[in-house]
Design a protein around this motif. Structure first.
Motif, short mmCIF file in Angstrom:
data_model
loop_
_atom_site.label_atom_id
_atom_site.label_comp_id
_atom_site.label_asym_id
_atom_site.label_seq_id
_atom_site.Cartn_x
_atom_site.Cartn_y
_atom_site.Cartn_z
N ARG A 34 0.84 -1.20 0.00
CA ARG A 34 0.00 0.00 0.00
C ARG A 34 0.87 1.25 0.00
NH1 ARG A 34 -4.26 1.63 4.78
NH2 ARG A 34 -5.18 3.45 3.73
N TRP A 35 1.96 1.22 0.79
CA TRP A 35 2.87 2.38 0.82
C TRP A 35 3.54 2.58 -0.54
CZ3 TRP A 35 8.19 2.70 0.12
CH2 TRP A 35 8.77 3.94 0.45
N ALA A 39 3.36 5.74 -3.14
CA ALA A 39 4.58 6.38 -3.65
C ALA A 39 4.58 6.42 -5.18
CB ALA A 39 5.80 5.65 -3.12
N VAL A 40 4.16 5.30 -5.80
CA VAL A 40 4.12 5.25 -7.27
C VAL A 40 3.13 6.27 -7.82
CG1 VAL A 40 3.47 3.80 -9.24
CG2 VAL A 40 4.87 2.86 -7.41
N VAL A 41 1.97 6.36 -7.18
CA VAL A 41 0.96 7.34 -7.62
C VAL A 41 1.48 8.76 -7.46
CG1 VAL A 41 -1.33 8.27 -7.14
CG2 VAL A 41 -0.98 5.80 -7.20
N ALA A 42 2.16 9.03 -6.36
CA ALA A 42 2.72 10.37 -6.14
C ALA A 42 3.74 10.72 -7.22
CB ALA A 42 3.36 10.46 -4.76
N ALA A 59 -5.54 14.14 -11.30
CA ALA A 59 -6.24 13.55 -10.14
C ALA A 59 -7.05 12.33 -10.54
CB ALA A 59 -7.14 14.61 -9.49
N PHE A 60 -7.71 12.39 -11.69
CA PHE A 60 -8.53 11.27 -12.15
C PHE A 60 -7.69 10.04 -12.43
CE2 PHE A 60 -11.00 8.88 -15.24
CZ PHE A 60 -12.28 8.92 -14.71
N LEU A 61 -6.61 10.22 -13.20
CA LEU A 61 -5.74 9.09 -13.53
C LEU A 61 -5.03 8.54 -12.29
CD1 LEU A 61 -4.13 10.36 -16.87
CD2 LEU A 61 -6.01 8.74 -16.57
N GLY A 62 -4.69 9.44 -11.35
CA GLY A 62 -4.06 9.00 -10.11
C GLY A 62 -4.97 8.11 -9.30
N THR A 63 -6.27 8.44 -9.26
CA THR A 63 -7.23 7.62 -8.53
C THR A 63 -7.36 6.23 -9.14
OG1 THR A 63 -8.49 9.59 -7.90
CG2 THR A 63 -9.62 7.49 -7.73
N ILE A 64 -7.44 6.17 -10.47
CA ILE A 64 -7.55 4.88 -11.15
C ILE A 64 -6.29 4.04 -10.94
CG2 ILE A 64 -7.72 3.76 -13.41
CD1 ILE A 64 -9.52 6.01 -14.30
N LEU A 65 -5.12 4.66 -11.05
CA LEU A 65 -3.85 3.95 -10.87
C LEU A 65 -3.74 3.38 -9.46
CD1 LEU A 65 -1.07 3.09 -11.87
CD2 LEU A 65 -0.21 5.36 -11.23
N TYR A 66 -4.11 4.18 -8.45
CA TYR A 66 -4.01 3.72 -7.06
C TYR A 66 -4.97 2.54 -6.81
CZ TYR A 66 -4.22 3.65 -1.98
OH TYR A 66 -4.19 3.26 -0.67
N SER A 67 -6.17 2.62 -7.37
CA SER A 67 -7.14 1.52 -7.19
C SER A 67 -6.62 0.23 -7.80
CB SER A 67 -8.49 1.91 -7.82
OG SER A 67 -9.01 3.08 -7.22
N ALA A 68 -6.01 0.33 -9.00
CA ALA A 68 -5.49 -0.87 -9.66
C ALA A 68 -4.32 -1.46 -8.87
CB ALA A 68 -5.06 -0.52 -11.09
N VAL A 73 -2.06 -5.51 -4.77
CA VAL A 73 -1.48 -5.75 -3.45
C VAL A 73 -2.35 -6.71 -2.64
CG1 VAL A 73 -0.91 -4.67 -1.24
CG2 VAL A 73 -0.20 -3.59 -3.37
N ILE A 74 -3.66 -6.51 -2.69
CA ILE A 74 -4.59 -7.37 -1.95
C ILE A 74 -4.51 -8.80 -2.46
CG2 ILE A 74 -7.03 -7.81 -1.48
CD1 ILE A 74 -7.45 -4.78 -1.47
N LEU A 75 -4.49 -8.97 -3.79
CA LEU A 75 -4.38 -10.31 -4.36
C LEU A 75 -3.06 -10.98 -3.99
CD1 LEU A 75 -5.91 -9.73 -7.93
CD2 LEU A 75 -6.97 -10.87 -5.96
N ALA A 76 -1.97 -10.20 -3.96
CA ALA A 76 -0.67 -10.76 -3.57
C ALA A 76 -0.69 -11.21 -2.11
CB ALA A 76 0.42 -9.72 -3.80
N SER A 77 -1.33 -10.45 -1.25
CA SER A 77 -1.42 -10.81 0.17
C SER A 77 -2.21 -12.10 0.36
CB SER A 77 -2.08 -9.67 0.96
OG SER A 77 -1.34 -8.48 0.85
N ILE A 78 -3.32 -12.20 -0.36
CA ILE A 78 -4.14 -13.41 -0.26
C ILE A 78 -3.38 -14.63 -0.79
CG2 ILE A 78 -6.27 -14.49 -1.09
CD1 ILE A 78 -7.56 -11.74 -1.09
#
Length: 279
Positions: A34-35, A39-42, A59-68, A73-78
């Motif tokens: 998540r961190w 950082a990548v989005v920033a 801002a729009f593209l940053g939101t989409i990139l962070y969600s993806a 990350v969630i799939l990797a954790s699982i």
């Protein structure tokens, strides 16, 4: 409950430690991932800003990139815990289809948000009339657009409502024509009225010289001769200049002996000469 206790009793210390390590590892992957995503989005936002992309698009593209990235990350954790990802993705795909059918309006708003960012009929800071609301664009999100009205109200308009109706962007150009309709009495001298109006609009410091203002006789109305007065101003000065010109034109026309008539009707009474007599 008993089966769970039996399973726990049969576990060896090494197995318990392995499970704990997997859980801790999954949490570490999520926290660090998540961190890293933030950082990548920033960095991506900074890169897009350096390329002078529109702030709303960044801002729009940053939101989409962070969600993806967060989904990855969630799939990797699982996956680290030992859960098979392929069946999970299939389940998520089916769930996404069902949710998509149930939330068609939300998906329509999302698609409209992509269109607004892609075609950019307006950007942050523009004053627009969109979706039945007039205001200054503050933000375009994934599903809605935030407008600030002139009386400082925050209005959230669904993106689908905006793209399904005409959009008027008052800030698209630096200049704007200020259309005024001035009526004078039929008995007034039209040349005097025209010269007076011309003196007022050309004497105003915020009226532009180019394009040149225009004064046209627009209509012979019921109660007045109407002039179409068309000076050009900077878009930011529109409302101030319009108000000042109306006040000054009225004052100067009255000083020049002209009048601005109000709607009126002339009634002619015809007397047929008959009268009632009395004894």
């Amino acid at each position: 409950m008993e089966s769970l206790q039996e399973w726990y009793a049969n576990l060896e210390t090494a197995q318990i430690l392995a499970i704990i390590w997997k859980v801790v590892g999954a949490l570490l992957i999520f926290i660090i991932g998540r961190w890293v995503a933030k950082a990548v989005v920033a960095l991506a936002n900074k890169a897009m800003t350096r390329k002078q992309l529109d702030a709303m698009l960044v801002a729009f593209l940053g939101t989409i990139l962070y969600s993806a990235l967060l989904l990855c990350v969630i799939l990797a954790s699982i996956s680290y815990v030992g859960v098979a990802i392929t069946p999970l993705i299939a389940i998520l795909g089916g769930a996404a289809l069902a949710i998509g059918l149930a939330l068609q309006s939300s998906l329509s708003n999302f698609a409209s948000g992509v269109m607004l960012v892609g075609y950019q009929p307006f950007t942050k800071g523009h004053f627009v009339e969109a979706g039945g609301v007039s205001g200054t664009v503050e933000r375009v999100g994934l599903f809605n657009t935030q407008l600030i009205t002139p009386d400082n109200r925050n209005v959230i308009v669904p993106n689908g409502q905006i793209t399904s109706a005409p959009i008027t962007n008052y800030s698209a150009f630096e200049t704007r024509r200020c259309d005024l309709l001035i009526g004078v009495d039929y008995g007034d001298d039209l040349k005097v009225a025209r010269d007076t109006i011309w003196k007022v609009i050309t004497g105003h410091e915020k009226v532009l010289k180019d394009p040149e203002p225009a004064i046209l006789v627009m209509d012979l109305a019921d109660s007045s001769v109407n002039f179409a007065v068309r000076p050009w101003v900077n878009a930011a000065d529109y409302w101030v200049v319009r108000s000042e010109l109306l006040e000054q034109i009225k004052t100067e026309l009255e000083a020049a002996g002209c009048s601005i008539p109000f709607p009126q009707r002339t009634v002619h009474h015809v007397n047929d000469g008959s009268s009632a007599g009395s004894d």
